[in-house]
Design an enzyme around this catalytic site. Structure first.
Site, PDB file in Angstrom:
ATOM      1  N   GLU A   1      31.302   8.938 -18.887  1.00  0.00           N
ATOM      2  CA  GLU A   1      31.930   9.367 -17.635  1.00  0.00           C
ATOM      3  C   GLU A   1      32.760  10.620 -17.902  1.00  0.00           C
ATOM      4  O   GLU A   1      33.534  10.641 -18.859  1.00  0.00           O
ATOM      5  CB  GLU A   1      32.823   8.274 -17.064  1.00  0.00           C
ATOM      6  CG  GLU A   1      33.335   8.615 -15.678  1.00  0.00           C
ATOM      7  CD  GLU A   1      34.170   7.494 -15.035  1.00  0.00           C
ATOM      8  OE1 GLU A   1      34.681   7.718 -13.921  1.00  0.00           O
ATOM      9  OE2 GLU A   1      34.308   6.421 -15.643  1.00  0.00           O
TER      10      GLU A   1
ATOM     11  N   ALA B   1      40.551   4.097 -21.402  1.00  0.00           N
ATOM     12  CA  ALA B   1      39.477   3.124 -21.613  1.00  0.00           C
ATOM     13  C   ALA B   1      38.341   3.475 -20.663  1.00  0.00           C
ATOM     14  O   ALA B   1      38.488   4.302 -19.771  1.00  0.00           O
ATOM     15  CB  ALA B   1      39.965   1.699 -21.374  1.00  0.00           C
ATOM     16  N   MET B   2      37.191   2.803 -20.859  1.00  0.00           N
ATOM     17  CA  MET B   2      36.009   3.075 -20.045  1.00  0.00           C
ATOM     18  C   MET B   2      35.291   1.774 -19.743  1.00  0.00           C
ATOM     19  O   MET B   2      35.059   0.955 -20.633  1.00  0.00           O
ATOM     20  CB  MET B   2      35.094   4.047 -20.798  1.00  0.00           C
ATOM     21  CG  MET B   2      33.832   4.388 -20.052  1.00  0.00           C
ATOM     22  SD  MET B   2      34.189   5.192 -18.471  1.00  0.00           S
ATOM     23  CE  MET B   2      32.805   4.619 -17.491  1.00  0.00           C
ATOM     24  N   GLU B   3      34.920   1.610 -18.464  1.00  0.00           N
ATOM     25  CA  GLU B   3      34.449   0.327 -17.950  1.00  0.00           C
ATOM     26  C   GLU B   3      32.951   0.113 -18.095  1.00  0.00           C
ATOM     27  O   GLU B   3      32.363  -0.681 -17.361  1.00  0.00           O
ATOM     28  CB  GLU B   3      34.826   0.204 -16.464  1.00  0.00           C
ATOM     29  CG  GLU B   3      34.062   1.132 -15.519  1.00  0.00           C
ATOM     30  CD  GLU B   3      34.738   2.464 -15.241  1.00  0.00           C
ATOM     31  OE1 GLU B   3      34.397   3.124 -14.246  1.00  0.00           O
ATOM     32  OE2 GLU B   3      35.619   2.830 -16.042  1.00  0.00           O
ATOM     33  N   ASN B   4      32.273   0.760 -19.042  1.00  0.00           N
ATOM     34  CA  ASN B   4      30.833   0.593 -19.208  1.00  0.00           C
ATOM     35  C   ASN B   4      30.411  -0.871 -19.039  1.00  0.00           C
ATOM     36  O   ASN B   4      31.025  -1.772 -19.585  1.00  0.00           O
ATOM     37  CB  ASN B   4      30.407   1.046 -20.602  1.00  0.00           C
ATOM     38  CG  ASN B   4      31.081   2.321 -21.031  1.00  0.00           C
ATOM     39  OD1 ASN B   4      30.864   3.362 -20.466  1.00  0.00           O
ATOM     40  ND2 ASN B   4      31.935   2.216 -22.039  1.00  0.00           N
TER      41      ASN B   4
ATOM     42  N   GLU C   1      39.942  -2.226 -16.396  1.00  0.00           N
ATOM     43  CA  GLU C   1      38.547  -2.000 -16.785  1.00  0.00           C
ATOM     44  C   GLU C   1      37.685  -3.211 -16.454  1.00  0.00           C
ATOM     45  O   GLU C   1      36.524  -3.059 -16.050  1.00  0.00           O
ATOM     46  CB  GLU C   1      38.459  -1.660 -18.273  1.00  0.00           C
ATOM     47  CG  GLU C   1      39.299  -0.475 -18.705  1.00  0.00           C
ATOM     48  CD  GLU C   1      39.087   0.782 -17.875  1.00  0.00           C
ATOM     49  OE1 GLU C   1      37.962   0.993 -17.367  1.00  0.00           O
ATOM     50  OE2 GLU C   1      40.037   1.560 -17.715  1.00  0.00           O
TER      51      GLU C   1
ATOM     52  N   HIS D   1      36.749  -3.258 -12.782  1.00  0.00           N
ATOM     53  CA  HIS D   1      35.686  -2.301 -12.452  1.00  0.00           C
ATOM     54  C   HIS D   1      34.307  -2.960 -12.435  1.00  0.00           C
ATOM     55  O   HIS D   1      33.366  -2.388 -11.864  1.00  0.00           O
ATOM     56  CB  HIS D   1      35.664  -1.159 -13.471  1.00  0.00           C
ATOM     57  CG  HIS D   1      36.482   0.028 -13.079  1.00  0.00           C
ATOM     58  ND1 HIS D   1      36.417   0.608 -11.835  1.00  0.00           N
ATOM     59  CD2 HIS D   1      37.357   0.790 -13.796  1.00  0.00           C
ATOM     60  CE1 HIS D   1      37.217   1.656 -11.797  1.00  0.00           C
ATOM     61  NE2 HIS D   1      37.804   1.789 -12.964  1.00  0.00           N
TER      62      HIS D   1
ATOM     63  N   GLU E   1      38.335   4.202  -8.428  1.00  0.00           N
ATOM     64  CA  GLU E   1      39.578   4.255  -9.201  1.00  0.00           C
ATOM     65  C   GLU E   1      40.803   3.872  -8.379  1.00  0.00           C
ATOM     66  O   GLU E   1      41.649   3.103  -8.834  1.00  0.00           O
ATOM     67  CB  GLU E   1      39.749   5.637  -9.827  1.00  0.00           C
ATOM     68  CG  GLU E   1      38.684   5.993 -10.852  1.00  0.00           C
ATOM     69  CD  GLU E   1      38.626   5.040 -12.041  1.00  0.00           C
ATOM     70  OE1 GLU E   1      39.537   4.197 -12.184  1.00  0.00           O
ATOM     71  OE2 GLU E   1      37.670   5.131 -12.816  1.00  0.00           O
TER      72      GLU E   1
END
Length: 882
Positions: A125, A266-269, A302, A305, A324
């Site tokens: 992202e 952080a990233m919500e993959n 996260e 999401h 977001e």
């Protein structure tokens, strides 16, 4: 003059659906530090009239490509400027296969696939997937992914991707493979891959339907003992989402991997969240209370999401707040549930005012849904996140909590596995509630912070009170004229004795008069008339709970002082004290600039502090918030032309005066609130430590007090990182002989723990000592400073420029020069982080002419650098705009 070509601007109004869709993606990733090979097999189909297929690509070396098994070559296939591919005359449905080579080791941008500490991580992202393979890299292209990873077994025993595990095995040459299948369609920005020598902390969660989900947090060996709080936070978030929204997790596994080199928090993959270690690792000896609270919030964010961002995602990046803003609202609601709702609300409002209000008043001001951008990474902003959350909160208040839940249910049911728009979200809320939200949507379209002004009139002979509310929103770049927005104003009226009065609007039945109600200001100016108040002139208590993200003006000092001491609403009580303090600080600044005497503590402010201290032990967390003077930046934002030196002088003088006036009481609190048992992270314990350390901070300012000896003793005791860091901050700000020894001892103890060492850099970067700028310049050359690590850059450069105004705005201009040099050095290494560092220089319009000229000169110096990234170019050029 800039030597850079002006990058293209992307406009929301130019959105067009994708010309081709991708139904399925099969990836085979053969990992190698400098020569990773990615084979992609895309099942695609036409979605419009275009005959040519265009794919995004960046920093890829194409080895081969085929369409339905037939090799592709020029002239049918051509490379596009920027690195993409065009394939002429694509059929209606086809399979495209490509093989590319990339170098994770050379990827210092930390976007796409990169190496960190010998391990492989991804960040896709917003537009990182194009750095992994050729693809229509946009959020409205959703596909199902099957991913096979192969790597050296010794260096990469762990191989992770999205979804559920679907097989593993050995390969010749001491290599092995693992396959992952994600049953849910997702956009490319949610792709994730992690591989390396990591260890897992495991647990499980049983969903309300009885399914068992395997949970794992993957970290470097030796960090396992720092994952307990993150795991507890994850399980609490999973349970809360089921209870509050009926949303159950939808895969067999939920994995988290932590990395210290990460551009974001952080990233919500999908199914494989990747976290900055800052928001995973915590032990009492390494993490502060704020770190623990941050972990709880970010882990929840996260996870949430999974539904608001993953199962239902954004059609395009202009809709970023769709996921977001909504998910920040959900994580804030969760955090309020987990601790003191009132104190959590105050903390969130304080952060909003510190970051988003100035953004709304600056050169990068934009609506919650922007209309254009050059680099999308520049719009991961407080406006999109925090203001977006406030817009969702207002919507919930307007339609009611029960209708909001119905709207969420309808939104998910309508749009599961779709890429949608903010209009789709608002329509679901409108249809579920029956409330017309067409005018409310202006909150998404207009930039700027509305100013809510209050006027009132009271007729004692009739008992009638008229409250007049008016709103104005200042012009912002590209939006000189503003329309009124619906502003929900939660309010009450207090009698002279502080008792709540009945709120009977003109014409209403007296028997139904509540003591609190929500007014809705929809026009530029409206009168609200209350009756039945007798001869008791009321004081209005407005924006209870911070019911709208606006600036409140018009209340006089006596009313603010009364509310700060008497109001039952925690927000109004806190905010009134803050407004009172700002007004007095501005008065003292004016007197100082006119050559007046040294600033003295105003009696009204002393009375407010005394009232807070009288009730401090009943609610320590609230008292700690209420005892904090407004920040120097916040005060500067209330001035037409900031004066950093005068603001600092007055604020420090008031801190000394407050410390001296209440020294015995602060000493008593510091003694009474000392932890006697094991470290606990419940709300009560956190509140007690916050108040105790606030007392220590004031004591250290008081001439002749024992504040510094107390700080030395607290630092030496080493009870927990919260108390150690609070004591070290006091010492780092002082001329105490123990200062250098304490900083050296802290460094020696923690130099091998990156997160703790970040705190060491940040403490010195934000010190008020006269030699701070020289110290910061020296720290930039320190062996432990690494410009490639975003956390370390933020800890030193970001903290100095954004949180130390008196030294950043040094009259010599050296602070500006230092920041510009760091941006110039950082841009070719990590352009996302470089662009985010530019913002403090964009504040030049609110500075004196001398400072403004120096800030502009540094912006122009950055802009003149050749090959400037488009993100830094956008931030600098917009900052320079008149």
């Amino acid at each position: 003059m800039s030597t850079n070509a002006t990058p293209a601007t992307i406009h929301r109004q130019d959105y067009r659906p994708p010309a081709f869709l991708v139904d399925s993606v099969e990836l085979h990733v053969a990992l190698h530090p400098t020569a990773t090979r990615v084979r992609a097999r895309l099942a695609m189909r036409r979605n419009g009239d275009a005959r040519d297929l265009e794919l995004d690509g960046e920093a890829l070396t194409l080895i081969e490509a085929s369409l339905d098994g037939a090799p592709l070559a020029a002239p049918r296939m051509e490379h596009l400027p920027g690195g993409g591919l065009r394939i002429a005359d694509a059929p209606d449905a086809f399979v495209l296969e490509t093989l590319v080579e990339i170098s994770p080791e050379a990827n210092t941008e930390l976007s796409g696939l990169y190496l960190s500490g010998g391990n492989y991580f991804t960040q896709c992202e917003a537009e990182g997937f194009r750095r992994i393979t050729f693809f229509p890299d946009r959020p409205d292209v959703m596909a199902r992914y099957t991913v096979t990873i192969e790597a050296d077994k010794a260096t990469c025993p762990v191989l992770l991707s999205n979804g559920n595990p679907a097989g593993a095995g050995d390969l010749p040459g001491d290599r092995h493979w693992a396959r992952w299948e994600d049953p849910h369609p997702k956009p490319s920005y949610l792709f994730a891959l992690v591989a390396g020598d990591l260890v897992a902390v495991r647990d499980h969660f049983t969903t309300r339907s009885g399914r068992q989900v395997a949970l794992a947090i993957y970290v470097r060996q030796g960090d396992e003992d720092g994952c307990g709080h993150a795991m507890d936070s994850l399980k609490a978030a999973m349970a809360w989402d089921e209870t509050e929204y009926g949303l159950e997790y939808d895969l067999d596994v939920f994995n988290i991997a932590a990395v210290s080199d990460f551009n974001m928090g952080a990233m919500e993959n999908k199914g494989l969240n990747i976290f900055n270690t800052k928001y995973i690792l915590a032990r009492p000896d390494t993490a502060t209370d704020g770190d623990y609270e941050g972990i709880e919030t970010v882990v929840a964010h996260e996870y949430f999401h999974n539904w608001t961002g993953n199962r239902v995602t954004c059609r395009d990046w202009f809709q970023l707040s769709l996921k977001e803003g909504l998910t920040v609202f959900r994580d804030q609601h969760f955090s309020e549930h987990m601790g003191s709702a009132a104190v959590k609300r105050l903390a969130n409002v304080r952060r909003l005012r510190a970051a988003q209000f100035p953004e709304d008043a600056g050169p990068m001001a934009h609506p919650v849904r922007p209309d254009s951008y050059v680099e999308i990474n520049n719009f991961y902003t407080a406006t999109v996140y925090q203001k977006g959350s406030e817009v969702v909160r207002m919507m919930r208040e307007l339609i009611g909590h029960e209708n909001f839940r119905k709207g969420m249910d309808l939104y998910i049911a309508r749009h599961d596995n779709q890429a949608v728009t903010i209009e789709d979200f608002v329509s679901a809320m409108q249809d579920a509630s029956g409330v017309d939200l067409s005018r409310f949507s202006r909150w998404y379209a207009q930039a700027g912070t509305p100013e809510l002004r209050v006027e009132d009139d009271f007729d004692a002979s009739t008992g009638r009170y008229t409250l007049t509310l008016s709103q104005t929103t200042p012009p912002t770049p590209g939006q000189p004229e503003k329309q009124p927005v619906p502003i929900p104003v939660a309010m009450g009226l207090l009698g002279p004795d502080g008792v709540a009065l009945p709120l009977r609007l003109q014409g209403e039945d007296a028997a139904e008069a509540p003591e609190e109600r929500m007014l809705l200001l929809e026009e530029a100016r409206q009168d609200f008339v209350f009756e039945g108040l007798g001869n008791r002139r009321p004081t209005p208590s407005l924006l209870r709970g911070f019911s709208a993200p606006v600036k409140l003006t018009g209340l006089e000092l006596p009313a603010l002082g009364f509310l700060a001491a008497q109001d039952s609403d925690p927000f109004v009580r806190w905010d009134s004290g803050q407004q009172y303090a700002v007004a007095e600080m501005l008065r003292l600044i004016g007197a100082h600039r006119a050559g007046g005497a040294a600033p003295a503590l105003p009696e009204g402010l002393a009375t407010i502090f005394a009232a807070v201290l009288d009730r401090a032990e009943a609610d320590p967390a609230f008292a700690a918030e209420a005892l904090a003077l407004p920040s120097e930046d916040f005060v500067a934002n209330q001035m037409p032309v900031a004066d950093p030196e005068a603001i600092h002088l007055v604020r420090q003088a008031l801190r000394r005066e407050i410390g001296a006036r209440f020294a015995p009481r602060f000493a008593g609190l510091h003694d009474a609130l000392q932890d006697t048992g094991p470290y606990r992270i419940d709300g009560a314990s956190i509140g007690r430590r916050a108040l105790r350390n606030a007392a220590l901070s004031y004591l250290a300012q008081a001439p002749g007090s024992d504040g510094l000896p107390r700080a030395r003793a607290q630092f030496a005791a080493g009870a927990n990182m919260t108390d150690v860091l609070a004591a070290l901050r006091v010492l780092a700000d002082s001329d105490d002989p123990a200062r250098e020894d304490a900083l050296a001892a802290f460094h020696a103890s923690w130099r091998h723990d990156p997160l703790v060492l970040d705190k060491w850099f940040m403490l010195q970067a934000t010190s008020s000592r006269a030699d701070t700028l020289a110290q910061v310049q020296a720290l930039a050359l320190h062996p432990d400073f690494d410009i490639r690590n975003p956390n370390r850059v933020r800890a030193l450069v970001g903290a100095f420029a954004a949180s130390n105004p008196v030294h950043f705005h040094a009259a010599s201009g050296e602070g500006y020069r230092f920041l510009a040099e760091m941006v110039i050095a950082l841009d070719p290494v990590n352009s996302q982080v470089a662009a985010r560092m530019v913002s403090p220089l964009g504040d030049w319009k609110r500075q004196s002419p001398e400072r403004a000229a120096m800030m502009r000169a540094e912006l122009e110096r950055i802009l003149a650098r050749p090959n400037l990234s488009k993100g830094t170019f956008e931030k600098v050029s917009k900052s320079l705009a008149e």
